[in-house]
Design a protein around this motif. Structure first.
Motif, PDB file in Angstrom:
ATOM      1  N   SER A  34     -29.370  -5.992  39.295  1.00  0.00           N
ATOM      2  CA  SER A  34     -28.410  -7.091  39.365  1.00  0.00           C
ATOM      3  C   SER A  34     -28.075  -7.504  37.945  1.00  0.00           C
ATOM      4  O   SER A  34     -28.903  -7.375  37.034  1.00  0.00           O
ATOM      5  N   SER A  35     -26.883  -8.011  37.755  1.00  0.00           N
ATOM      6  CA  SER A  35     -26.439  -8.402  36.413  1.00  0.00           C
ATOM      7  C   SER A  35     -26.990  -9.768  36.046  1.00  0.00           C
ATOM      8  O   SER A  35     -26.792 -10.753  36.772  1.00  0.00           O
ATOM      9  N   GLU A  67     -27.632   1.929  35.655  1.00  0.00           N
ATOM     10  CA  GLU A  67     -27.069   1.049  36.671  1.00  0.00           C
ATOM     11  C   GLU A  67     -26.872  -0.361  36.127  1.00  0.00           C
ATOM     12  O   GLU A  67     -25.878  -1.028  36.430  1.00  0.00           O
ATOM     13  N   LYS A  71     -23.128  -2.142  35.967  1.00  0.00           N
ATOM     14  CA  LYS A  71     -22.806  -3.418  36.595  1.00  0.00           C
ATOM     15  C   LYS A  71     -22.378  -4.459  35.561  1.00  0.00           C
ATOM     16  O   LYS A  71     -21.479  -5.276  35.811  1.00  0.00           O
ATOM     17  N   ARG A  74     -18.785  -4.367  34.570  1.00  0.00           N
ATOM     18  CA  ARG A  74     -17.863  -4.889  35.588  1.00  0.00           C
ATOM     19  C   ARG A  74     -17.742  -6.398  35.459  1.00  0.00           C
ATOM     20  O   ARG A  74     -16.687  -6.973  35.720  1.00  0.00           O
TER      21      ARG A  74
END
Length: 267
Positions: A34-35, A67, A71, A74
């Motif tokens: 998760s960011s 990953e 993320k 983005r």
């Protein structure tokens, strides 16, 4: 975690995506990312994060790094042009019910636990310390501590060790003269106890800092103690950039401190 070089852009608040909330309560043992993105006072950007039930496997997970980076770009497209100067990982103490363990050990008198916070330890550290202080000193706590959890049954090797200890009339793992190790730091012998890290030996000998800041040359001590702040770097046997808090002290180690100047404010 990824750390960029200093950048002209700033992220003025910590930003994280909703995947983080789901990962915190998840029982999935597989990789989850998760960011979590924020700037530091020094101008770098910290980018995380990942979770994976890996036991004590400390190997860097490149799939997780890729990953996390994907993320993050983005969320903040400008990060696609960022230069990453450091990547690191660490362990999250984990309990199956996602609750921390705080309080007295039911088996060992005088042993207290404050662990199992997963990724929330930084935010919960002060409350945990106050709670543990209260229960240790007999004060009425401000909140109810989690119930004591029975620890896992002893293994066969632990039972053999305990029988050997009883037969010898004492605890064979108790530090004593035979457990001492001596390392040589900048030409001076420093004695510690077997099992300590190099940083632990230095701290026990009142060597609380061995680097200095860029302005004022003020002593800089270890910041994290878990190998992610890199403020404890030393050379061991001529090999530079060894994290002293992670390297076990071995009798005869030749340690040279790396007294390099550091920014006044770092993360």
């Amino acid at each position: 975690m990824l750390v960029t070089t200093r950048m002209p852009h700033r992220v003025f608040h910590k930003v994280y995506d909703a995947d983080y909330v789901g990962a915190v309560g998840s029982d999935d043992a597989a990789l989850q990312t998760s960011s979590v993105i924020e700037s530091t006072a020094g101008g770098t950007v910290l980018v995380g994060s990942s979770r994976r039930q890996a036991g004590f496997d400390a190997a860097l997970d490149l799939d997780a790094v890729r990953e996390i980076a994907r993320k993050a770009t983005r969320v903040f497209p400008f990060l696609a042009d960022a230069a990453v100067m450091r990547v690191y990982g660490g362990f999250r103490p984990f309990m199956p019910d996602h609750l921390p363990v705080i309080g007295a050990d039911p088996r060992v008198a005088g042993l207290w636990h404050a662990t199992g916070h997963e990724g929330a330890g930084v935010g919960l550290a002060l409350g945990t310390a106050e709670l543990l202080r209260d229960v240790m000193t007999g004060r009425p706590p401000h909140s109810t501590p989690s119930p004591s959890r029975p620890l896992a049954p002893r293994s066969a090797s632990e039972r053999r060790r305990d029988r050997a200890r009883d037969a010898a009339g004492g605890d064979p793992v108790r530090p004593g003269a035979a457990e001492a190790v001596t390392i040589v730091v900048d030409g001076e012998p420093v004695t510690g106890v077997r099992g300590q890290s190099i940083a632990g030996v230095l701290l026990a000998a009142d060597r609380t800092a061995w680097r200095t800041t860029a302005a004022g040359r003020r002593p800089r001590g270890i910041f994290c103690g878990i190998g992610v702040c890199f403020d404890c770097l030393v050379a061991v046997g001529g090999v530079r950039d060894i994290r002293a808090c992670q390297r076990p002290a071995t009798d005869g180690d030749l340690v040279t401190t790396q007294d390099e100047t550091l920014p006044e404010t770092t993360s």
